[in-house]
Scaffold this motif. Sequence first.
Motif, PDB file in Angstrom:
ATOM      1  N   LEU A 152       0.827  -1.211   0.000  1.00 26.22           N
ATOM      2  CA  LEU A 152       0.000   0.000   0.000  1.00 26.22           C
ATOM      3  C   LEU A 152       0.862   1.263   0.000  1.00 26.22           C
ATOM      4  O   LEU A 152       0.461   2.294  -0.533  1.00 26.22           O
ATOM      5  N   GLU A 199      -7.931 -13.514   0.690  1.00 25.06           N
ATOM      6  CA  GLU A 199      -8.355 -13.146   2.035  1.00 25.06           C
ATOM      7  C   GLU A 199      -7.201 -13.316   3.003  1.00 25.06           C
ATOM      8  O   GLU A 199      -6.239 -14.025   2.727  1.00 25.06           O
ATOM      9  N   PRO A 200      -7.304 -12.670   4.131  1.00 26.88           N
ATOM     10  CA  PRO A 200      -6.217 -12.756   5.095  1.00 26.88           C
ATOM     11  C   PRO A 200      -5.862 -14.202   5.427  1.00 26.88           C
ATOM     12  O   PRO A 200      -6.733 -15.027   5.623  1.00 26.88           O
ATOM     13  N   LEU A 214      -2.908  -8.363   5.630  1.00 29.81           N
ATOM     14  CA  LEU A 214      -3.501  -7.873   4.386  1.00 29.81           C
ATOM     15  C   LEU A 214      -2.653  -8.458   3.262  1.00 29.81           C
ATOM     16  O   LEU A 214      -1.497  -8.094   3.108  1.00 29.81           O
ATOM     17  N   ASP A 239      -5.094  -8.828  -1.808  1.00 31.07           N
ATOM     18  CA  ASP A 239      -6.048  -7.910  -1.185  1.00 31.07           C
ATOM     19  C   ASP A 239      -5.611  -6.462  -1.395  1.00 31.07           C
ATOM     20  O   ASP A 239      -6.435  -5.573  -1.656  1.00 31.07           O
ATOM     21  N   GLY A 247      -6.369  -5.384  -4.949  1.00 27.93           N
ATOM     22  CA  GLY A 247      -7.809  -5.176  -5.094  1.00 27.93           C
ATOM     23  C   GLY A 247      -8.257  -3.887  -4.431  1.00 27.93           C
ATOM     24  O   GLY A 247      -9.057  -3.125  -4.982  1.00 27.93           O
ATOM     25  N   LEU A 248      -7.708  -3.649  -3.249  1.00 28.63           N
ATOM     26  CA  LEU A 248      -8.076  -2.448  -2.488  1.00 28.63           C
ATOM     27  C   LEU A 248      -7.651  -1.184  -3.228  1.00 28.63           C
ATOM     28  O   LEU A 248      -8.415  -0.224  -3.348  1.00 28.63           O
ATOM     29  N   ALA A 265      -9.739  -0.662  -6.333  1.00 33.03           N
ATOM     30  CA  ALA A 265     -11.131  -0.315  -6.028  1.00 33.03           C
ATOM     31  C   ALA A 265     -11.275   1.116  -5.532  1.00 33.03           C
ATOM     32  O   ALA A 265     -12.339   1.713  -5.654  1.00 33.03           O
ATOM     33  N   THR A 266     -10.217   1.656  -4.966  1.00 37.67           N
ATOM     34  CA  THR A 266     -10.339   2.976  -4.334  1.00 37.67           C
ATOM     35  C   THR A 266      -9.590   4.081  -5.061  1.00 37.67           C
ATOM     36  O   THR A 266      -9.768   5.246  -4.739  1.00 37.67           O
ATOM     37  N   LEU A 293      -4.110   2.093   8.862  1.00 37.15           N
ATOM     38  CA  LEU A 293      -4.159   0.780   8.206  1.00 37.15           C
ATOM     39  C   LEU A 293      -4.952  -0.203   9.058  1.00 37.15           C
ATOM     40  O   LEU A 293      -5.822  -0.926   8.567  1.00 37.15           O
ATOM     41  N   CYS A 348      -8.556  -1.002   7.465  1.00 35.70           N
ATOM     42  CA  CYS A 348      -8.384  -2.171   6.589  1.00 35.70           C
ATOM     43  C   CYS A 348      -8.477  -3.499   7.330  1.00 35.70           C
ATOM     44  O   CYS A 348      -8.681  -4.538   6.710  1.00 35.70           O
ATOM     45  N   LEU A 349      -8.282  -3.509   8.635  1.00 32.18           N
ATOM     46  CA  LEU A 349      -8.303  -4.773   9.365  1.00 32.18           C
ATOM     47  C   LEU A 349      -9.412  -4.840  10.413  1.00 32.18           C
ATOM     48  O   LEU A 349     -10.075  -5.861  10.550  1.00 32.18           O
ATOM     49  N   PRO A 377     -15.511  -9.668   5.027  1.00 27.18           N
ATOM     50  CA  PRO A 377     -14.344 -10.549   5.176  1.00 27.18           C
ATOM     51  C   PRO A 377     -13.012  -9.848   4.942  1.00 27.18           C
ATOM     52  O   PRO A 377     -11.972 -10.370   5.336  1.00 27.18           O
ATOM     53  N   SER A 378     -13.039  -8.689   4.281  1.00 30.84           N
ATOM     54  CA  SER A 378     -11.781  -8.012   3.978  1.00 30.84           C
ATOM     55  C   SER A 378     -12.043  -6.536   3.694  1.00 30.84           C
ATOM     56  O   SER A 378     -13.191  -6.117   3.497  1.00 30.84           O
ATOM     57  N   ALA A 379     -10.949  -5.795   3.619  1.00 25.39           N
ATOM     58  CA  ALA A 379     -11.068  -4.370   3.300  1.00 25.39           C
ATOM     59  C   ALA A 379     -11.568  -4.176   1.872  1.00 25.39           C
ATOM     60  O   ALA A 379     -12.290  -3.215   1.580  1.00 25.39           O
ATOM     61  N   THR A 380     -11.181  -5.088   0.973  1.00 27.62           N
ATOM     62  CA  THR A 380     -11.645  -4.980  -0.411  1.00 27.62           C
ATOM     63  C   THR A 380     -13.155  -5.126  -0.478  1.00 27.62           C
ATOM     64  O   THR A 380     -13.842  -4.382  -1.193  1.00 27.62           O
ATOM     65  N   ALA A 411     -14.699  -2.053   0.817  1.00 26.74           N
ATOM     66  CA  ALA A 411     -14.581  -0.943  -0.131  1.00 26.74           C
ATOM     67  C   ALA A 411     -15.677  -0.987  -1.189  1.00 26.74           C
ATOM     68  O   ALA A 411     -16.077   0.050  -1.716  1.00 26.74           O
ATOM     69  N   PRO A 462     -16.928   2.678  -0.150  1.00 29.17           N
ATOM     70  CA  PRO A 462     -15.647   3.136  -0.719  1.00 29.17           C
ATOM     71  C   PRO A 462     -15.099   4.389  -0.032  1.00 29.17           C
ATOM     72  O   PRO A 462     -13.880   4.513   0.138  1.00 29.17           O
ATOM     73  N   VAL A 487     -13.138   3.529   3.181  1.00 22.14           N
ATOM     74  CA  VAL A 487     -11.815   2.932   2.941  1.00 22.14           C
ATOM     75  C   VAL A 487     -10.865   3.968   2.339  1.00 22.14           C
ATOM     76  O   VAL A 487      -9.681   4.016   2.684  1.00 22.14           O
TER      77      VAL A 487
END
Lengths: 168, 433
Positions: A62, A101-102, A108, A112, A115-116, A119-120, B107, B111-112, B121-124, B127, B131, B134
């Motif tokens: 990140l 997934e974690p 992270l 992931d 994707g994050l 997406a952002t 973070l 994100c966690l 299940p996740s930050a993605t 989001a 959005p 995040v």
Amino acid sequence: MISFQGGGLAAAARGIKPVLVIGLGNPLMGDEGIGWHLAGQLASDERLPETVEVMYGGTDLLSCADRMEERDRVVLIDAILDLEAPGSVTVYRSFEDLCSEPGGAHHLSVVDAIGLLQATSPALASVEFTVVAIGVDYACIETDLSPAIAARVPAMIDRILTEIARAR
Amino acid sequence: MSTTIRVEHLARVEGHGGITVEMDGGAVTAVRFDLFEGARLLESLIRGRSYEDVAQIVSRICAICSAAHSLTSIKATEAAFGIEVSPQTHLLRDLLYRGENIESHALHLFCLAAPDYLGYPSATALAADHPDAVKTGLRLKKLGNLIQETIGGRAIHPVNVVPGGFGKLPSADELRALRAGLLHGVEDCKATLDLLSGLPPADFCHSPTVFAGLDMKGDYGYYAGDEIVVKANGRQRRVRAADYRSLTNETPVPHAHAKHSSFDGKPFMVGALARLTVNALPDDAAASAMRRLGLRLPSGNPMDNNMAQAVELIYDVGRALAIVDKLLAEGLNEAPRVPVKPKAGAATAVTEAPRGLLFHSYAYDADGRIVSADVITPTAINAASIEDHFRHAVEQSADKSVPALTRKLEMIARAYDPCISCSVHLIQKRGSA
């Protein structure tokens, strides 16, 4: 030679190279740091095209987000847990086969993180991500690579250069 | 009937064992939290190394806590050599440390932890539906990175932090750019408070908790100070950094690489919740944030560590802005750093890493080479406390089903913000061990 596409021309005018290679991993963790070691070797390899920039990413993808913007491609070099084929090089252009997934209680994953970011961040949505996964079967406190992995570094560099040269 | 709950970390990586809770008829018979204690094993890597190299090596222990390790290392080295750095150096190091805290807490919270509270299940996945939330978190993380890059020279693994001062000082233009980022950060902190104050409660574990944190002497920060306050049941004791072994009282346990720490025979918690518990609240804004987040101190609910991190995040952004304003108003003194003359000596430094107390204890020879080293990380210190809270959570849970308990145990582990994944982060294929 890598072609300029998409935002690449404008980015090139500002001195931003269209391809960014990021070596991931912790160099204090033996073979887990293979991405870090390969990035160092790749950056000094005379065969590296001028259109490619190489950087260390540590273990926090990140943090590299700004550096990825306005690129055509981002190539991530990272270790993958592979008990059957340590030293193998596998290229992933889509990530369905990788854990997204974690993997534990506080983690992270690289997938992931990609994707994050996509997406952002609109600036990253069109960037093509590739993961070059180097199989390792064990990680421990050690600054050097294991002899088996170290012996395969030249072949890994060749494979990465081939992947970098692939037209989008 | 016996039941085992297990949350795996990575197989084939030293020490990664995960969470295990064994029950027999609803009674907890065993609790194990294993973690990778990389710092301890790294001591062998710095033995014999020059004081000029040590901070750079230890900064690579962790990508998230690299400034903490680097600054604590420098602090120990300077103490061993009897070096006094300038007030400006102290201020810049304080700012750098806040940058890491902002990055780490953003973070962790967005994100966690947030996906946990909101059932994603996740930050993605979070989001996709939220959005803006995040994005706010990622902007704050980026702001933390920007502080570290401006002061430390890099977003991670700072290169400017050297014994005696700084290798390169930030320019006025760089500070002005940082100031602009911090002004946006203040707005993002308001959004953070709105988001976190609206999260559903996570109130499934209460137990009497012992807290330990650096005595900040009325100036809430993470770098200065050398005395630790231990607080439990309204009583408090003090331990000097040099006597850290009498605080940690480490003992090996058969199921984990990390030794377990205890004070007066009890595990203790370090981190944001402990810092706020043993120190005066930093300012009115922090007190207001605490009220909105429903955080009451002392708290025996480990999930409140998340809310304590949020309070620190908000405070640190405002405090970092004030520091940058001061630096811009007064200007930076370009005087060279304090000359370093190595000598035989030993010292212990303690700071507050994002996850809690961090100790670096070094002995140097006359040439400035490490003779012996001891590094104790907050996650290692917290291991016994985490297990204690696991046990209470299972015992206090009305729903003893494995999925319900697994979720609670994972959330408690995450609330401690354990640093078990940042030094090792191997990709895994789906379906692999």
